[in-house]
Design a protein around this motif. Structure first.
Motif, PDB file in Angstrom:
ATOM      1  N   ASN A 115      41.634  50.472  18.267  1.00 32.17           N
ATOM      2  CA  ASN A 115      41.973  49.161  17.722  1.00 32.17           C
ATOM      3  C   ASN A 115      41.252  48.127  18.566  1.00 32.17           C
ATOM      4  N   PRO A 116      40.012  47.762  18.211  1.00 35.99           N
ATOM      5  CA  PRO A 116      39.222  46.860  19.054  1.00 35.99           C
ATOM      6  C   PRO A 116      39.915  45.527  19.328  1.00 35.99           C
ATOM      7  N   PRO A 173      35.478  50.740  31.311  1.00 36.25           N
ATOM      8  CA  PRO A 173      35.411  50.962  29.849  1.00 36.25           C
ATOM      9  C   PRO A 173      36.176  49.896  29.063  1.00 36.25           C
ATOM     10  N   LEU A 174      35.730  48.644  29.162  1.00 40.75           N
ATOM     11  CA  LEU A 174      36.362  47.562  28.419  1.00 40.75           C
ATOM     12  C   LEU A 174      35.878  47.571  26.978  1.00 40.75           C
ATOM     13  N   SER A 175      36.762  47.209  26.069  1.00 39.34           N
ATOM     14  CA  SER A 175      36.350  47.122  24.669  1.00 39.34           C
ATOM     15  C   SER A 175      35.364  45.969  24.470  1.00 39.34           C
ATOM     16  N   SER A 176      35.514  44.900  25.267  1.00 38.15           N
ATOM     17  CA  SER A 176      34.583  43.776  25.232  1.00 38.15           C
ATOM     18  C   SER A 176      34.614  43.093  26.587  1.00 38.15           C
ATOM     19  N   ARG A 177      33.450  42.938  27.190  1.00 31.80           N
ATOM     20  CA  ARG A 177      33.388  42.266  28.481  1.00 31.80           C
ATOM     21  C   ARG A 177      33.642  40.764  28.356  1.00 31.80           C
ATOM     22  N   PHE A 178      33.613  40.256  27.147  1.00 31.68           N
ATOM     23  CA  PHE A 178      33.907  38.839  26.949  1.00 31.68           C
ATOM     24  C   PHE A 178      35.384  38.525  27.243  1.00 31.68           C
ATOM     25  N   SER A 179      36.213  39.555  27.373  1.00 32.07           N
ATOM     26  CA  SER A 179      37.607  39.320  27.765  1.00 32.07           C
ATOM     27  C   SER A 179      37.679  38.713  29.159  1.00 32.07           C
ATOM     28  N   ILE A 180      36.660  38.955  30.000  1.00 31.91           N
ATOM     29  CA  ILE A 180      36.616  38.352  31.334  1.00 31.91           C
ATOM     30  C   ILE A 180      36.539  36.831  31.214  1.00 31.91           C
ATOM     31  N   VAL A 181      35.689  36.368  30.314  1.00 32.36           N
ATOM     32  CA  VAL A 181      35.502  34.927  30.117  1.00 32.36           C
ATOM     33  C   VAL A 181      36.726  34.313  29.451  1.00 32.36           C
ATOM     34  N   VAL A 182      37.247  34.977  28.427  1.00 25.39           N
ATOM     35  CA  VAL A 182      38.398  34.438  27.702  1.00 25.39           C
ATOM     36  C   VAL A 182      39.616  34.352  28.619  1.00 25.39           C
ATOM     37  N   ALA A 183      39.796  35.330  29.496  1.00 24.25           N
ATOM     38  CA  ALA A 183      40.922  35.304  30.428  1.00 24.25           C
ATOM     39  C   ALA A 183      40.822  34.108  31.373  1.00 24.25           C
TER      40      ALA A 183
END
Length: 291
Positions: free
Chosen positions: A22-23, A121-131
């Motif tokens: 579930n991305p 193994p992140l589904s999206s590395r953009f979660s770093i920025v969003v966090a």
């Protein structure tokens, strides 16, 4: 005949993994975990939040006292300086906090934690920025709430419910754009010394080249042009209008720039455009970093 799922059946095992993945849910979970990490750091070092609240309160108290005997009408008819200053303090506090958003990412870079995230193994590395953006957004709303409350006790008044919601929207647009730029600096600059230098160079000049502390009419012509090009002015003036006018609309004139009147809706359009431009400008850098 139905296909049996077994460790020796790669196609069936892959189909099962795809069905279970579930991305969107993974991205949300990763973002929440990384945001929680930042708040744990804040809990361990609460001085950051305390200083972020005390500083704007000092601005309100000290500048309010400095100009309390200003000539009547200097800032407008029937306007006290607390009403005039409140909007500027709200915007400048949100701007300063968002400008510092890149520092935690820069320290993660220098200490090697960011490299660990990039190979995880992140589904999206953009979660770093969003966090990081979510963390700064929450802090900005906390600071804004404190400033609005303190301003009400100091005689600035309190906008209505719709006005407060509009202030939150303006703060969101400003913080989103400046946070994006700060994170871009964090990935582009070599270290935290350079990032802090950029923050110092940008911070106070943009404050004094805006309408935070004085109206446009009080400035020399060249500074009026600079202040009218400053994105901070397009956040300050709508908030100031909300404080001073109980009735407002998207067509209300909030600022008289050297080239013409700026309406409430026009100011918000400028902020939205600035946010979109800031986020688009850092996309190539983020893709190169997260590739």
């Amino acid at each position: 005949m139905s296909q049996t799922v077994s460790p020796t059946n790669p196609s069936a095992r892959g189909a099962l993994q795809t069905a279970r993945s579930n991305p969107v849910g993974d991205f949300v979970q990763e973002t929440l975990a990384l945001t929680k990490r930042l708040f744990i750091q804040l809990q361990r070092r609460p001085s950051t939040l305390i200083a972020g609240i005390i500083q704007p309160l000092m601005w309100l108290i000290l500048f309010g006292a400095l100009f309390q005997n200003a000539p009547q009408g200097m800032f407008g008819d029937n306007i006290n300086y607390a009403q005039f200053l409140g909007a500027g303090v709200i915007v400048f506090t949100a701007f300063s906090g968002a400008l510092n958003a890149g520092l935690p990412v820069m320290f993660d870079r220098e200490f090697g934690f960011l490299n660990r995230l990039l190979v995880a193994p992140l589904s999206s590395r953009f979660s770093i920025v969003v966090a990081s953006a979510a963390y700064i957004m929450v802090l900005s709303f906390i600071q804004t709430a404190v400033i609005v409350t303190a301003g009400a006790f100091m005689g600035a008044g309190l906008p209505g419910g719709l006005g407060l919601a509009t202030i939150a929207l303006i703060t969101f647009l400003l913080v989103l754009s400046v946070t994006g730029l700060s994170l871009g600096f964090a990935f582009a600059l070599p270290g935290h010394v350079e990032l802090i230098a950029v923050i110092f160079v940008i911070n106070l000049p943009l404050l004094f080249a805006s309408t935070a502390l004085a109206p446009l009419s009080f400035m020399p012509k060249w500074l009026q042009v600079v202040a009218s090009l400053n994105p901070l002015s397009y956040a300050i003036e709508p908030i100031r209008y909300l404080y001073l006018h109980g009735d407002w609309s998207w067509g209300s004139v909030v600022m008289q720039a050297p080239w013409g009147d700026v309406t409430f809706g026009g100011a918000l359009g400028v902020l939205a455009g600035f946010a979109a431009l800031a986020l688009l400008s850092i996309q190539p850098l983020l893709r190169r970093t997260f590739a």
